[in-house]
Design an enzyme around this catalytic site. Structure first.
Site, mmCIF file in Angstrom:
data_model
loop_
_atom_site.group_PDB
_atom_site.id
_atom_site.type_symbol
_atom_site.label_atom_id
_atom_site.label_comp_id
_atom_site.label_asym_id
_atom_site.label_seq_id
_atom_site.Cartn_x
_atom_site.Cartn_y
_atom_site.Cartn_z
ATOM 1 N N HIS A 34 0.818 -1.215 0.000
ATOM 2 C CA HIS A 34 0.000 0.000 0.000
ATOM 3 C C HIS A 34 0.854 1.269 0.000
ATOM 4 C CE1 HIS A 34 0.222 0.031 4.562
ATOM 5 N NE2 HIS A 34 0.223 1.333 4.342
ATOM 6 N N ASP A 75 0.075 -7.513 1.722
ATOM 7 C CA ASP A 75 0.548 -6.123 1.725
ATOM 8 C C ASP A 75 2.078 -6.095 1.757
ATOM 9 O OD1 ASP A 75 0.548 -3.400 1.803
ATOM 10 O OD2 ASP A 75 -0.081 -3.238 3.905
ATOM 11 N N SER A 114 4.161 2.666 8.271
ATOM 12 C CA SER A 114 3.786 1.686 7.248
ATOM 13 C C SER A 114 4.948 1.324 6.358
ATOM 14 C CB SER A 114 2.735 2.293 6.313
ATOM 15 O OG SER A 114 1.463 1.905 6.662
#
Ligand SMILES: *[C@@H]1O[C@H](CO)[C@@H](O)[C@H](O)[C@H]1NC(C)=O
Ligand SMILES: *[C@@H]1O[C@H](CO)[C@@H](O)[C@H](O)[C@H]1NC(C)=O
Length: 314
Positions: free
Chosen positions: A107, A156, A253
């Site tokens: 992502h 992911d 992230s």
């Protein structure tokens, strides 16, 4: 679901949707002589001479005394840490695994214009552009996992190839990629998460690299927390405290979940076992952080590292 990008740029990014094209596989023609074969084997093994590892081993931190959860790290403690910025703003992290590849979250790259992304390595205070160890890179190519699901965040994971190769030194070195089998659980182990992300849900990203230590739980246990059981797939792993308080947050992230092990020689060696993926809020009670489970992606990762040089373990 709250993804761990810095929110202010999520809106900008989401309108820049573009496909990440599958890479064409180059078929090598011609016959190799022995010395070429040797060189290729050496590259696979990560030998020093052909790889320019120059004695560098993967996963060795520059530790200056122990630190506890939520504290800034030592100046150059984690030389594989990389910050991804979009038009000058930090939005994700990544981890150096060869002299030209980083592991990050899908992502963090899917639908994003790669020419606008800058990668900073060798940095402690990412706002201090005068740090002598600081190195800036652009992206040559990147691959989000082809089965990444934007709605569930399953798969992911993604790989970034840098515009140019990195010369390893004290400040920039690769982590080891976990060789654990896909069933490894890591239950009860303490993972280390590092990043320049927000220090709390409504805070601003941190100037300096910070770390937290979080206990890893079984997926069965994670499903008893406040997530819906089906949200937690076998490709994910959860870590965090029941009371919350310590967690990864937006901007972290794509950064690593690390596991430190003692080697027989006594030097601690650090493996990449997870990628910061998602969570409900940050450090909320009974909403542990959710990480992509690296051991499920050995094949995907290796398929993208091509000739990149992995340094050997100690
Ligand atoms: C093998 O090929 C390389 C590159 O074509 C060449 O430089 C080298 O001399 C060759 N070695 C032998 C033993 O033929
Ligand atoms: C980081 O660097 C910036 C720019 O030099 C400076 O203003 C800031 O105080 C530094 N932050 C820390 C925590 O040292």
């Amino acid at each position: 679901m709250m993804i761990r990008l810095v929110c202010s740029i999520v809106l900008v990014l989401s309108i820049l949707d573009q496909c990440v094209h599958a890479q064409k596989v180059k078929i090598k023609k011609g016959v190799e002589n022995d010395s070429q074969k040797d060189q290729k084997t050496a590259l696979k093994r990560g030998d020093d001479n052909s790889c320019n590892c120059a004695g560098v081993r993967c996963g060795i931190s520059n530790r200056e005394g122990r630190v506890v959860g939520g504290k800034p790290t030592g100046q150059t403690e984690y030389p594989w840490a990389a910050a991804l910025s979009y038009r000058g703003k930090l939005y994700c992290g990544a981890t150096l695994v060869t002299n030209e590849h980083l592991v990050t979250a899908a992502h963090c790259i899917s639908g994003i214009t790669k020419s606008r992304v800058e990668i900073v390595m060798g940095s402690y205070n990412k706002s201090d552009t005068s740090e002598p160890s600081r190195r800036e890179h652009k992206v040559k190519e990147w691959w989000a996992h082809p089965d990444f699901n934007r709605r569930t965040f399953n798969n992911d994971i993604g790989i970034i190839r840098l515009d140019k190769k990195v010369d390893f030194d004290h400040f920039v070195r690769p982590v080891c990629i976990s060789e654990a089998n896909p069933r490894s659980t890591f239950i009860g182990e303490k993972g280390i998460v590092i990043g320049w992300g927000r220090q709390d849900e409504n805070g601003v990203p941190s100037d300096v690299l910070r770390e937290v230590r979080v206990p890893i739980m079984s997926n069965d246990e994670c499903k008893t927390k406040n997530y819906k059981p089906k949200e937690i797939t076998d490709n994910m792993m959860c870590a965090g405290f029941d009371a919350g308080k310590i967690d990864a947050c937006q901007g972290d992230s794509g950064g690593p979940l690390l596991l430190e092990k003692q080697t027989s020689g006594g030097t601690p060696q650090i493996d990449l076992i997870g990628v910061v993926s998602w969570g409900q809020g940050c450090a909320r009670a009974r909403y542990p952080g959710v990480y992509t489970r690296i051991s499920r992606y050995t094949e995907f990762i290796n398929s993208k590292l091509s000739n990149g040089c992995k340094c050997p373990r100690s």
